[in-house]
Scaffold this active site. Structure first.
Site, short mmCIF file in Angstrom:
data_model
loop_
_atom_site.label_atom_id
_atom_site.label_comp_id
_atom_site.label_asym_id
_atom_site.label_seq_id
_atom_site.Cartn_x
_atom_site.Cartn_y
_atom_site.Cartn_z
NE ARG A 95 -3.76 -2.28 0.84
CZ ARG A 95 -4.94 -2.49 -0.02
NH1 ARG A 95 -5.57 -1.34 -0.81
NH2 ARG A 95 -5.67 -3.56 0.17
CG HIS A 113 10.93 -1.83 -5.11
ND1 HIS A 113 9.35 -1.71 -5.21
CD2 HIS A 113 11.23 -1.77 -6.22
CE1 HIS A 113 8.80 -1.78 -6.36
NE2 HIS A 113 10.20 -1.62 -7.06
C1 GAR Z 1 8.99 -8.62 -1.46
O1 GAR Z 1 9.51 -9.09 -2.65
C2 GAR Z 1 9.17 -7.12 -1.45
O2 GAR Z 1 10.17 -6.53 -2.10
C3 GAR Z 1 7.94 -6.82 -2.31
O3 GAR Z 1 7.00 -7.76 -1.67
C4 GAR Z 1 7.49 -8.98 -1.45
C5 GAR Z 1 6.98 -9.68 -0.10
O4 GAR Z 1 7.61 -10.68 0.04
N1 GAR Z 1 7.37 -5.66 -2.03
C6 GAR Z 1 6.96 -4.59 -3.05
O5 GAR Z 1 6.74 -5.03 -4.01
C7 GAR Z 1 6.69 -3.10 -2.50
N2 GAR Z 1 6.52 -2.45 -3.82
P1 GAR Z 1 7.29 -11.50 1.34
O6 GAR Z 1 6.03 -11.20 2.07
O7 GAR Z 1 7.67 -12.88 1.24
O8 GAR Z 1 8.17 -10.65 2.29
#
Ligand code: GAR
Length: 202
Positions: A95, A113
């Site tokens: 979010r 990210h």
């Molecule tokens: C991660 O790759 C994080 O970098 C990304 O969501 C994933 C969460 O993984 N975040 C984004 O894309 C933010 N824009 P997780 O729930 O297994 O930690």
């Protein structure tokens, strides 16, 4: 000791890496709460460690501003009475935080990210890198500002893209790198090897 509030939206593998690291005998930080914008599966990791969780869903509020205020209230409740330094870590939190929430917390508000920012900001970073025909992408930890993935970069690591990569295979390799990266950055912040105020000024 640095106190963390970790925000997640999904599986929470990065939150898990922080919880595991905080449980090490010589840990320099602790996790005081894990929050989410939905009943995310990753909240189970916090429960396993006996760490309090909270959920603040945008659907329960009339607008984004009200949702942000409620989220900030929960973060403030979690950190109330903390004499220690506090850091809010968006670890897979999908979010965009309203500006007043960012202002209340930054620069002690960081995000993970799955790309080498400023390349591929937004919610589809892994797919965007593949669609672009990139041969290298990576992971970034940055301070959150009012924009979408535009805040000052703290640290990045490259991840090569293999010809056979799918979105899932590439994202999994990025996440392996992210888990080490987020723990290393938080440790450096805890040890004051990284000063967020200085990075925010650059
Ligand atoms: C991660 O790759 C994080 O970098 C990304 O969501 C994933 C969460 O993984 N975040 C984004 O894309 C933010 N824009 P997780 O729930 O297994 O930690």
């Amino acid at each position: 000791m640095l106190s963390l509030v970790v925000l997640i939206s999904g599986s929470g593998s990065n939150a898990r890496a922080l919880l595991d690291a905080a449980a090490e005998p010589r840990a320099q930080f602790r996790v005081i709460a894990v929050g989410a914008d939905n009943s995310a599966p990753g909240l189970a990791h916090a429960a396993e460690f006996g760490i309090p969780t909270f959920v603040v869903s945008p659907g329960d509020f009339a607008n984004r501003g009200d949702w942000g205020s409620a989220l900030l209230e929960r973060i403030n409740e979690a950190t109330a009475g903390e004499s220690e330094e506090v850091l809010v870590v968006c670890a897979g939190f999908m979010r965009i935080l309203p500006a007043h929430v960012v202002h209340a917390l930054t620069p002690h508000l960081i995000n993970m990210h799955p790309a080498l920012l400023p390349l591929y900001p937004g919610a589809h970073a892994v797919a965007d890198a593949l669609a672009d025909g990139a041969t290298v992408t990576g992971a970034t930890v940055h301070i959150v500002d009012e924009g979408v993935d535009t805040g000052p970069v703290i640290r990045q690591i490259e991840v090569p893209i293999e010809p056979a990569d799918t979105k899932d295979s590439l994202h999994e390799r990025i996440k392996q790198v992210e888990r080490e990266l987020i723990v290393a950055v938080v440790n450096d912040i805890a040890r004051h090897d990284i000063t967020l105020k200085e990075i925010a000024r650059t």
